[in-house]
Scaffold this motif. Structure first.
Motif, PDB file in Angstrom:
ATOM      1  N   MET A  84       0.831  -1.198   0.000  1.00 20.70           N
ATOM      2  CA  MET A  84       0.000   0.000   0.000  1.00 20.70           C
ATOM      3  C   MET A  84       0.869   1.253   0.000  1.00 20.70           C
ATOM      4  O   MET A  84       2.008   1.235   0.476  1.00 20.70           O
ATOM      5  CB  MET A  84      -0.941   0.018   1.207  1.00 20.70           C
ATOM      6  N   THR A  85       0.320   2.327  -0.518  1.00 25.11           N
ATOM      7  CA  THR A  85       0.999   3.616  -0.567  1.00 25.11           C
ATOM      8  C   THR A  85       0.283   4.597   0.350  1.00 25.11           C
ATOM      9  O   THR A  85      -0.952   4.698   0.315  1.00 25.11           O
ATOM     10  CB  THR A  85       1.020   4.169  -2.004  1.00 25.11           C
ATOM     11  N   PHE A  86       1.051   5.331   1.152  1.00 32.04           N
ATOM     12  CA  PHE A  86       0.446   6.286   2.085  1.00 32.04           C
ATOM     13  C   PHE A  86       0.274   7.646   1.419  1.00 32.04           C
ATOM     14  O   PHE A  86       1.180   8.155   0.752  1.00 32.04           O
ATOM     15  CB  PHE A  86       1.314   6.431   3.334  1.00 32.04           C
ATOM     16  N   ASP A  87      -0.906   8.227   1.591  1.00 35.90           N
ATOM     17  CA  ASP A  87      -1.224   9.554   1.054  1.00 35.90           C
ATOM     18  C   ASP A  87      -1.357  10.527   2.228  1.00 35.90           C
ATOM     19  O   ASP A  87      -2.360  10.494   2.953  1.00 35.90           O
ATOM     20  CB  ASP A  87      -2.527   9.502   0.253  1.00 35.90           C
ATOM     21  N   PRO A  88      -0.362  11.400   2.456  1.00 37.03           N
ATOM     22  CA  PRO A  88      -0.443  12.322   3.601  1.00 37.03           C
ATOM     23  C   PRO A  88      -1.628  13.269   3.519  1.00 37.03           C
ATOM     24  O   PRO A  88      -2.151  13.706   4.558  1.00 37.03           O
ATOM     25  CB  PRO A  88       0.891  13.089   3.524  1.00 37.03           C
ATOM     26  N   ALA A  89      -2.062  13.612   2.313  1.00 31.90           N
ATOM     27  CA  ALA A  89      -3.159  14.563   2.159  1.00 31.90           C
ATOM     28  C   ALA A  89      -4.464  14.022   2.734  1.00 31.90           C
ATOM     29  O   ALA A  89      -5.268  14.770   3.310  1.00 31.90           O
ATOM     30  CB  ALA A  89      -3.336  14.927   0.688  1.00 31.90           C
ATOM     31  N   THR A  90      -4.702  12.709   2.572  1.00 30.94           N
ATOM     32  CA  THR A  90      -5.945  12.105   3.056  1.00 30.94           C
ATOM     33  C   THR A  90      -5.750  11.288   4.322  1.00 30.94           C
ATOM     34  O   THR A  90      -6.728  10.862   4.943  1.00 30.94           O
ATOM     35  CB  THR A  90      -6.558  11.208   1.969  1.00 30.94           C
TER      36      THR A  90
END
Length: 433
Positions: free
Chosen positions: A354-360
């Protein structure tokens, strides 16, 4: 002349076996798909008169040599072009290391078999060829690796799948309960067992039997190296009621699940479906960590999955491949987070990372999966040396979780050259009535 003919055939088979062995000396004996164009490699016993019954895949690839049940392999080739595949078997010991046996010692026929049963997908956006292959019967109980390779290039391995055959020559009784350790009684489960070897020839019973306990058919959830705590020589019984907690395992949590058997409407735990021209996209509802809070009872497949197509009932060729999007709302963790499940053989790689999205503030992964009902959870591969897999941090551990366990007992008989599976037992812990 007949003697010379038989001698020639024996030398031919032995020579071919040696040649095949030399071609794959370092092949890992694990469940794995090496060709990225091949998906959904299923291996299961045909315990139903309907070989297309979706529920068949909920049975592990383990059969008794004393029963007529056979194993069936199925997989899809997403190149949408016919390719010629062949299969062969490799015999393994209890530790899944390749044994020294020659093919003629464990097979009834020539160990190089063509895969000729195939169908073309029907009305799917992602075109594929669906292959079927019935695994031939073997002579000896034990562990085996089924190897599928390209007929035009023997060194091009397509996939490998583990399976086991057994003969219950000794008796096994097993029971599950909460851990006897007060600190773990709400998180762990304990398996106590006893072995009765009456009438079975064994030289040193306390040392010769190799016991393996496996949780939810997962090769990454095993207990090995158990030693009996009580040897009753007169009764020919071994008891494994250990006090050092070596027969204790985290209970985990009930698996999450979603249903993509149809794309005409949203099924269980599907948030929305998009239908571009080249593929369908299903968004699984946003997940949250479950390690904090009480245990919540729910039904699951104990990590497994089934392939099915609701409109036709024929998931083999009518089920489409869907880009399935997973979202986990959690703070950024120290390590990589994976969507974990039997669909990926419980392995953690680029496919399910999985890839982490700091914005969400969310982790996200998109995985191409065939239509069906899937169990899964989330696992963290922590940044430490050596890297450790942690499912507890996100999912939690509860001793009340419903789990399946298997007990394997291996033994190498006197004068034998490989380990044999002489007892196999399944039991459920916290089974619902």
């Amino acid at each position: 002349m007949r003697f010379l003919y038989l001698l020639f055939i024996g030398l031919f088979v032995f020579g071919t076996s040696t040649a095949i062995r030399a071609q794959t000396p370092a092949l890992p004996t694990i469940d794995h798909i090496y060709d990225p164009n091949v998906q959904t490699a299923l291996l299961f016993p045909l315990v139903s008169a309907n070989p297309s019954d979706p529920a068949l895949t909920l049975n592990p690839p383990i059969i008794s040599l004393d029963e007529p049940t056979v194993l069936q392999l199925e997989f899809d080739d997403l190149t949408a072009d016919y390719r010629s595949f062949r299969a062969r078997l490799i015999h393994c010991n209890a530790d899944w290391q390749r044994s020294v046996l020659n093919d003629i010692e464990f097979t009834y026929e020539y160990n190089d078999m063509p895969i000729t049963d195939y169908q073309v997908s029907i009305n799917t956006k992602v075109q594929y060829y669906h292959y079927r292959f019935q695994v031939p019967r073997v002579k000896l109980p034990g562990n085996y690796l089924l190897v599928v390779y390209d007929e035009r290039n023997r060194t091009n391995i397509i996939l490998t799948r583990r399976f086991s055959t057994y003969q219950n020559r000794i008796g096994v009784s097993a029971a599950g309960r909460f851990s006897v350790d007060p600190a773990r009684q709400f998180s762990d489960q304990q398996i106590d067992l006893a072995i009765s070897y009456k009438g079975y020839q064994v030289i040193s019973p306390q040392d010769d039997f190799k016991v393996v306990i496996r949780q939810n058919y997962r090769d990454d959830r095993e207990i090995r190296g158990l030693k009996p705590t009580n040897v009753q020589a007169f009764d020919q019984t071994l008891q494994y009621n250990v006090a050092d907690l070596s027969n204790t395992m985290p209970g985990g949590n009930e698996y999450r699940f979603f249903d993509t058997r149809t794309i005409l409407s949203r099924a269980n735990y599907i948030d929305r479906i998009e239908r571009p021209a080249d593929r369908n996209i299903a968004y699984v509802q946003v997940d949250q960590p479950r390690s904090q809070g009480p245990y919540i009872q729910s039904d699951d497949f104990n990590g497994l999955f089934v392939i099915d197509h609701r409109e036709t009932g024929n998931g083999d060729v009518n089920a489409d491949y869907i880009e399935t999007v997973f979202t986990l709302r959690a703070p950024q963790l120290s390590g990589d987070v994976y969507v974990n499940g039997a669909f990926n053989f419980w392995q953690r790689n680029d496919r399910n990372r999985m890839t982490f999205d700091p914005a969400t503030g969310t982790y996200r992964a998109a995985i191409l999966l065939k239509q069906g009902v899937y169990n899964y959870d989330y696992a963290l591969l922590a940044n430490q040396t050596p890297p450790t897999v942690n499912e507890t941090l996100i999912e939690g551990d509860f001793s009340g979780t419903e789990n399946d366990y298997e007990v394997f007992v291996y033994h190498r008989p006197p004068a034998a050259r490989a380990d044999q599976l002489v007892a196999y037992q399944r039991l459920g812990v916290n089974k619902r009535k």
